[in-house]
Design a protein around this motif. Structure first.
Motif, short mmCIF file in Angstrom:
data_model
loop_
_atom_site.label_atom_id
_atom_site.label_comp_id
_atom_site.label_asym_id
_atom_site.label_seq_id
_atom_site.Cartn_x
_atom_site.Cartn_y
_atom_site.Cartn_z
N TRP A 15 -6.44 -5.79 7.38
CA TRP A 15 -5.65 -5.01 6.43
C TRP A 15 -6.15 -5.24 5.01
O TRP A 15 -6.68 -6.31 4.69
N TRP A 26 -1.01 0.35 -1.90
CA TRP A 26 -1.04 0.76 -0.49
C TRP A 26 -1.47 -0.40 0.39
O TRP A 26 -2.28 -1.23 -0.02
N ARG A 27 -0.93 -0.43 1.60
CA ARG A 27 -1.47 -1.28 2.67
C ARG A 27 -2.35 -0.37 3.51
O ARG A 27 -1.89 0.68 3.98
N PRO A 55 -3.30 8.88 3.50
CA PRO A 55 -1.96 8.36 3.81
C PRO A 55 -1.55 8.66 5.25
O PRO A 55 -1.86 9.75 5.77
N GLU A 56 -0.90 7.69 5.91
CA GLU A 56 -0.44 7.90 7.28
C GLU A 56 0.90 8.64 7.26
O GLU A 56 1.83 8.22 6.58
N GLY A 58 4.52 9.87 7.72
CA GLY A 58 5.75 9.22 8.11
C GLY A 58 5.82 7.74 7.80
O GLY A 58 6.82 7.08 8.12
N GLN A 59 4.76 7.17 7.18
CA GLN A 59 4.78 5.75 6.84
C GLN A 59 4.58 5.59 5.33
O GLN A 59 3.55 5.96 4.79
N GLU A 60 5.59 5.03 4.68
CA GLU A 60 5.55 4.88 3.23
C GLU A 60 4.53 3.83 2.82
O GLU A 60 4.54 2.70 3.32
N GLU A 61 3.61 4.20 1.92
CA GLU A 61 2.63 3.28 1.32
C GLU A 61 1.70 2.64 2.36
O GLU A 61 1.19 1.55 2.15
N VAL A 62 1.48 3.33 3.47
CA VAL A 62 0.50 2.87 4.47
C VAL A 62 -0.55 3.97 4.61
O VAL A 62 -0.23 5.16 4.66
N GLN A 64 -5.00 4.95 5.77
CA GLN A 64 -6.25 4.58 6.42
C GLN A 64 -7.39 4.75 5.42
O GLN A 64 -7.39 5.70 4.63
#
Length: 312
Positions: A15, A26-27, A55-56, A58-62, A64
């Protein structure tokens, strides 16, 4: 949401902490396997890299990481787990700062020379901060003056600093402002204490030097970038007891000593290794006192540690 560009601030293996161009954190994880052309590395994505994020949903601040933008430069050391590969410490650097200490723990000039060779090889300007100046006696002051006499004429700025008293911190702050700087050095030399002093209200963990060994205990696990109040960034790195020089041949080495670089073309032989060859301009300069004897001994030490050239 459309793709974004951002900068890698921290890598923990699989990560990454990334800050995008709008300042949002972001992660992120890598999509697939990245191979950077011409580099055999254990970590294809490094702190300081500019990357493209997707950005992925449906996932906040996650997000690729789908691409790595071209690097301006990077600096690496030998991978602890794969001796024939290297580990990229950081990329897109304006300069590197080596924090050294004369005692508690002692930084050898050999370690300093290895750091400077790596910085020269990767075209990253280097600065030296000799820390814990508040603990010096006359003996340490004389050693610092001797180090200045060796390194400053070669173009390396050298500061005496103390996180405890603030000595040298205004000058250091000015040198770091607006730039991305890799900070390195042995464990226990006070990198974290200096960073805490440079960034009021910020707190990095610090540990005392181990009394039984005289060596510092590791406090930083992963390389990590921090924003400076005056603008610019510093990248703190795990304390390193050795700065490995990788993917370098003996024939290259003298090019990374500024005092030798300008004399190489004067040697009688094009493939002169500056050992015992006749007509060697480096040896002549050494005997004339134009090259420091300790620097030449450092050259020999590193030379012996490098693989032989293909023609030897």
């Amino acid at each position: 949401m459309s793709n974004l560009t951002g900068t890698v601030y921290r890598s923990t293996g699989s990560w990454y902490d990334v800050k995008d161009i709008h300042g949002k954190d972001w992660r992120a994880r890598a999509r697939g396997v990245f191979k950077v052309e011409g580099i055999t590395s254990t970590n294809p994505i490094a702190v300081g890299d500019e990357v493209v994020l997707e950005p992925e949903p449906g996932q906040e601040e996650v997000a690729q990481i789908i691409d790595i933008l071209p690097r301006q430069n990077y600096i690496s050391r030998q991978s602890p787990s794969h001796r024939k590969q290297h580990h990229i410490v950081a990329s897109n650097l304006h300069q590197s700062l080596l924090v050294a200490t004369i005692k508690n723990p002692r930084t050898s000039t050999g370690f300093i020379d290895r750091f400077l060779i790596a910085a020269e090889a990767y075209h990253v300007p280097a600065v030296l901060a000799v820390n814990k100046a508040d603990t010096w006696s006359k003996k340490e002051e004389e050693i610092f003056a001797a180090w200045q006499g060796i390194y400053e004429p070669l173009g390396y700025a050298m500061l005496a600093t103390s996180a405890a008293t603030g000595q040298g911190l205004p000058q250091l702050k000015a040198m770091l402002a607006g730039k991305t700087t890799l900070i390195s050095g042995h464990s226990g030399v006070g990198k974290s204490s200096l960073l805490n002093a440079l960034m009021p209200g910020f707190s990095l963990r610090t540990k005392e030097v181990s009394q039984w060994s005289g060596k510092g205990m590791h406090t930083t696990t992963f390389a990590q970038m921090f924003d400076l109040p005056e603008g610019g960034h510093v990248i703190d790195t795990p304390g390193m007891r050795e700065f490995g020089i990788v993917h370098m041949e003996r024939a290259e080495l003298s090019h990374y000593f500024p005092e030798m670089r300008n004399l190489i073309h004067q040697c009688q032989f094009n493939n002169c290794q500056h050992l015992e060859e006749p007509g060697c301009a480096i040896k002549a300069a050494l005997e004339a006192g134009q090259i420091n004897a300790n620097r030449y001994l450092g050259y020999l030490s590193v030379f012996d540690s490098l693989p032989q050239n293909h023609w030897e």
